[in-house]
Enzyme design. Structure first.
Site, short mmCIF file in Angstrom:
data_model
loop_
_atom_site.label_atom_id
_atom_site.label_comp_id
_atom_site.label_asym_id
_atom_site.label_seq_id
_atom_site.Cartn_x
_atom_site.Cartn_y
_atom_site.Cartn_z
N GLU A 113 8.09 -16.50 -9.00
CA GLU A 113 7.98 -14.65 -9.51
C GLU A 113 7.24 -14.47 -10.03
O GLU A 113 6.38 -13.94 -10.03
CB GLU A 113 8.82 -14.03 -8.53
CG GLU A 113 9.54 -13.62 -7.09
CD GLU A 113 10.51 -12.73 -6.98
OE1 GLU A 113 11.33 -12.46 -6.94
OE2 GLU A 113 9.89 -11.76 -5.97
N GLU B 154 17.84 -18.44 -4.83
CA GLU B 154 17.20 -17.79 -5.73
C GLU B 154 17.11 -17.42 -6.80
O GLU B 154 16.24 -16.97 -7.55
CB GLU B 154 18.80 -16.99 -4.79
CG GLU B 154 18.52 -15.05 -5.85
CD GLU B 154 17.55 -13.81 -5.49
OE1 GLU B 154 16.64 -14.45 -4.64
OE2 GLU B 154 16.84 -12.90 -5.99
N ASN C 222 -2.76 2.32 5.50
CA ASN C 222 -1.69 1.47 5.44
C ASN C 222 -1.01 1.47 6.53
O ASN C 222 -1.22 1.25 7.82
CB ASN C 222 -0.25 2.42 4.75
CG ASN C 222 0.00 2.37 3.97
OD1 ASN C 222 -0.71 2.44 2.90
ND2 ASN C 222 1.38 3.22 3.40
N GLY C 223 -1.05 -0.51 6.52
CA GLY C 223 -1.03 -1.39 7.69
C GLY C 223 -2.12 -2.28 8.19
O GLY C 223 -3.19 -2.39 7.29
N HIS D 18 17.48 -38.41 -1.00
CA HIS D 18 16.70 -38.00 0.03
C HIS D 18 14.81 -37.80 -0.14
O HIS D 18 14.23 -37.85 1.21
CB HIS D 18 17.19 -37.37 1.53
CG HIS D 18 18.47 -37.69 1.59
ND1 HIS D 18 18.58 -39.15 2.34
CD2 HIS D 18 19.44 -37.22 1.54
CE1 HIS D 18 19.98 -39.24 2.59
NE2 HIS D 18 20.35 -38.40 2.20
N CYS E 102 0.62 -0.98 0.44
CA CYS E 102 0.16 -0.19 0.03
C CYS E 102 0.32 1.26 -0.34
O CYS E 102 1.75 1.13 0.51
CB CYS E 102 -0.88 0.00 0.93
SG CYS E 102 -2.25 -1.37 1.23
N LYS F 228 6.99 -4.54 -3.97
CA LYS F 228 8.22 -4.88 -3.57
C LYS F 228 9.07 -4.27 -2.31
O LYS F 228 9.91 -4.37 -2.06
CB LYS F 228 8.56 -3.06 -4.99
CG LYS F 228 9.75 -2.55 -4.51
CD LYS F 228 11.16 -3.90 -5.61
CE LYS F 228 12.47 -4.26 -5.92
NZ LYS F 228 12.96 -5.00 -6.05
N TRP G 286 -2.99 -3.02 -1.51
CA TRP G 286 -2.39 -4.66 -1.42
C TRP G 286 -3.31 -5.00 -0.57
O TRP G 286 -3.05 -4.86 0.44
CB TRP G 286 -0.99 -4.33 -1.46
CG TRP G 286 -0.78 -5.72 -1.64
CD1 TRP G 286 0.38 -6.20 -2.70
CD2 TRP G 286 0.05 -6.49 -0.71
NE1 TRP G 286 0.95 -7.38 -2.87
CE2 TRP G 286 0.29 -7.40 -1.87
CE3 TRP G 286 -0.04 -6.95 0.51
CZ2 TRP G 286 0.79 -8.25 -0.90
CZ3 TRP G 286 0.74 -8.03 1.28
CH2 TRP G 286 1.05 -9.06 0.34
N LYS H 247 13.53 -16.95 -8.54
CA LYS H 247 13.59 -15.78 -9.49
C LYS H 247 12.08 -16.48 -10.45
O LYS H 247 11.20 -15.54 -10.99
CB LYS H 247 14.63 -15.80 -10.25
CG LYS H 247 15.45 -14.66 -9.56
CD LYS H 247 14.82 -12.31 -9.18
CE LYS H 247 14.41 -12.61 -8.12
NZ LYS H 247 15.14 -12.24 -6.81
N ARG I 268 6.03 -0.17 -6.06
CA ARG I 268 5.62 -0.42 -4.77
C ARG I 268 4.80 -2.05 -4.39
O ARG I 268 4.41 -2.95 -4.16
CB ARG I 268 5.14 -0.30 -3.35
CG ARG I 268 6.15 1.06 -3.32
CD ARG I 268 5.24 2.13 -2.20
NE ARG I 268 4.85 1.67 -1.04
CZ ARG I 268 5.47 1.81 0.17
NH1 ARG I 268 6.22 2.86 0.17
NH2 ARG I 268 5.64 1.22 0.94
#
Ligand code: F6R
Length: 611
Positions: free
Chosen positions: A491, A484, A98-99, A507, A2, A606, A73, A488, A27
């Site tokens: 995402e 990583e 926000n929050g 295993h 947000c 973001k 968001w 990527k 963001r």
């Protein structure tokens, strides 16, 4: 995540609000809205799902000299117009938030009895009704917000306007960042200074518990006890230069290609001819490093994988190092050994879990707090004893690339400084330090050679377009690099990808291997190469298809089951920084084939400012 923008001016604020929201798009968000008080003193509310440009299209007729705007968001209630902010009450008051409000259900029950109708599933709506209720009891807007925040449990950054007081914008903050931007005959609020780049260079950071009364020509701030307070005026160094695509199709691609320059800037001024110049990290660095016997590193997501790589460096250099995900660390009990440095890693400096972990750590007896961060004007930076900036430049693609590699480079420099204290008097330079420093110097050029592999990576990416799953393998410090790479891919291409330490295959995950499960591996020429090759044979023997980034001297070659892209020989310490780059490119080109929204992948943000 947000974003908030608000403005009180003598001119029309609608274009300022829309432009500010566009600047916060990076963001991540799913809907947007604004509320402006018109010259007829009416509250004009517009909201839409999707991009800010959708909001812009329906806001053409909106004008007024005060207003608030928001990118949402979703946390409580799905992305939908009725859940988008601002929320209003009795067509009198509008709030952006926000929050997360934890006691929203209790407040909602009371407000329903008071007769307030609810039009959303959000936690935010209770805030606006509560303010309205206090105003109905005769309080002015400021007092109504002040009373309301004393009744809220949770985290908030708030912007509030009311048509009953058409020149006043109220801002309040607890746990969610909020700034006040200062202009000429106009003042602003924003959750992130980048929203205000064209209109304000000077700003004040609100502290937890602060509430502010903002008009076009005045700003008054009061602390949690209601006392007037002055907050320091900071001059912003942000500029527009880094927000252009410069011919690239996506910011992610641009940022992958910028890694040569970004790493050069990370190293700039920090390397002497044969050593790391620790004074370049700030006056306190020497004292903090001297006091450090061991490390606790906390981060989330990609930044956590940077910590995971760095652990191999720290431990190789004899420094005990624990790493943990912030959201887990926050909710555990801890035993802190004397001399433990608490190190947070964050690209944005605003990740709520990391910030909360730092706040908790400060009460636990760590010797010092150090933050590795890319954003100078961020919350983590302000809260840490020392910050070492990564100097990656602004990263706009939601999937981190240059922020990650510059974190790694910064961590390796810190590891070298601490190593000096493990192997010597903390001041003398030995041949190993000189060798690693030369490796670091060679890194930008080596990255260029990996970027030159892009055509081969495009050819490789074509094998992934129809796949639904992928496995990534690595060993040692390249296991987190495999993690990583998998992150990527999932995402931005939405292909389910998992990473395993290659030795773990037998295993369990070996059961997944068939021709529909591409297996990506990173194979630098290190002491674990032969072990890795045996693991790759296990995959081949079960009909698996391998896609390997391998040192040119590894002995791995392309055949029917295996596609190998050769990477030039690289020194062992910097190899992880190098080997992640082809994985970033692979994810990018697979996502391109899949046609996803690469810079703004679905459901992601973001800057993750909620729990
Ligand atoms: C993935 C990514 C995220 C972030 C995570 C922490 O590409 O960028 O996993 O690493 O949300 O964010 P920061 O580093 O800002 O604390």
């Amino acid at each position: 995540m947000c974003g908030i923008v608000g403005a009180a001016s003598s001119r029309d604020v609608t274009p300022i609000l829309i432009d500010g929201l566009k600047r916060l798009e990076y963001r991540g968000y799913d809907s947007a809205g604004l509320a402006v008080i018109s010259s007829e003193e009416e509250l004009d509310l517009r909201r839409s799902v999707g991009r800010v440009v959708n909001l812009e299209k329906i806001s053409g007729s909106v004008s007024g000299s005060i207003g608030v705007a928001h990118t949402r968001w979703a946390t409580h209630g799905r992305p939908a117009e009725h859940n988008a902010h601002p929320h209003t009450s009795s067509s009198q008051v509008a709030v952006v938030h926000n929050g997360i409000i934890e006691n929203h259900q209790d407040l909602r029950a009371i407000q329903k009895e008071q007769g307030f109708p609810f039009s959303s599933e959000t936690d935010t709506e209770v805030i606006v009704h509560q303010i309205d209720w206090h105003m109905q009891q005769g309080k002015d807007l400021f007092k109504a917000v002040q009373s309301t925040i004393s009744e809220l449990h949770g985290a908030y950054g708030l912007g509030v306007v009311s048509k009953q007081e058409p020149g006043v914008l109220i801002a309040a903050r607890s746990g969610s960042p909020l700034l006040i931007g200062l202009g000429e005959n106009e003042n602003f609020i924003a959750s992130d200074m980048s929203a205000l780049i064209p209109v304000s260079k000077r700003y004040m950071v609100m502290e937890d518990g602060d509430i502010a009364r903002v008009t076009s020509d005045s700003v008054e701030i009061f602390d949690a006890s209601g006392n007037p307070v002055e907050r320091k005026i900071i001059v912003s160094t942000l500029s527009d230069d880094e927000t252009e695509l410069e011919g690239f199709a996506h910011f992610m691609k641009k940022e992958i290609h910028e890694q040569t320059r970004a790493i050069t800037e990370t190293l700039e001024g920090r390397l002497g001819s044969d050593s790391v110049l620790e004074l370049a990290f700030g006056e306190q660095a020497r004292e903090i490093f001297d006091a450090t016997k061991e490390l606790k590193i906390i981060a989330c997501g990609t930044s956590y994988y940077a910590a995971s790589v760095a652990r191999y460096w720290f431990e190789e250099f004899g420094i005990k190092c624990d790493i943990e995900i912030a959201s887990e660390y926050r909710y555990r009990k801890h035993v802190v050994n004397p001399g433990t440095l608490f190190l947070t890693i964050s690209q944005s400096g605003e990740t709520l879990d990391t910030m909360a972990a730092l706040e908790m750590a400060k009460t636990l007896g760590y010797s010092n707090t150090l933050c590795i961060c890319n954003v100078p004007e961020s919350s983590l930076v302000r809260a840490s004893d020392l910050t070492i900036f990564t100097h990656a430049g602004r990263e706009i693609g939601v999937a981190s690339t240059k922020a990650f590699t510059t974190q790694l480079v910064t961590l390796l420099m810190v590891a070298i400084c601490l190593r000096r204290r493990m192997v010597g008097d903390g001041r003398s330079i030995d041949s190993m330090e000189t060798e690693i420093v030369q490796e670091l110097r060679s890194l930008p050029k080596q990255i260029e050679t990996v970027l030159d592999l892009e055509e081969q990576i495009i050819a490789m990416s074509k094998h992934f377009g129809t796949k639904e799953h992928a496995l990534f393998l690595g060993r040692g410090a390249h296991f987190p690099i495999a993690m990583e790479g998998a992150l990527k891919l999932k995402e931005i291409s939405y292909i389910h990808a998992e990473a395993y330490a290659a030795g773990e295959l037998k295993h369990g995950p070996l059961a997944l291997i068939d021709e529909d499960m591409p297996v990506v591996a990173v194979a630098p020429n290190d002491e674990l190469l032969e072990k890795l090759k045996s693991n790759l044979e296990e995959v081949r023997a079960r009909g698996g298809k391998l896609f390997v980034f391998a040192d040119v001297d590894s002995g791995l070659v392309t055949d029917e089951e295996t596609m190998v892209i050769n990477v030039a020989p690289v020194h062992s310490h910097i190899a992880p920084v190098l080997y992640v780059v082809p994985l970033q490119l692979l994810a990018y080109h697979v996502a391109l084939i899949k046609g996803t929204d690469i810079d703004k992948p679905r459901n992601l943000a973001k800057s993750v400012t909620v729990e």
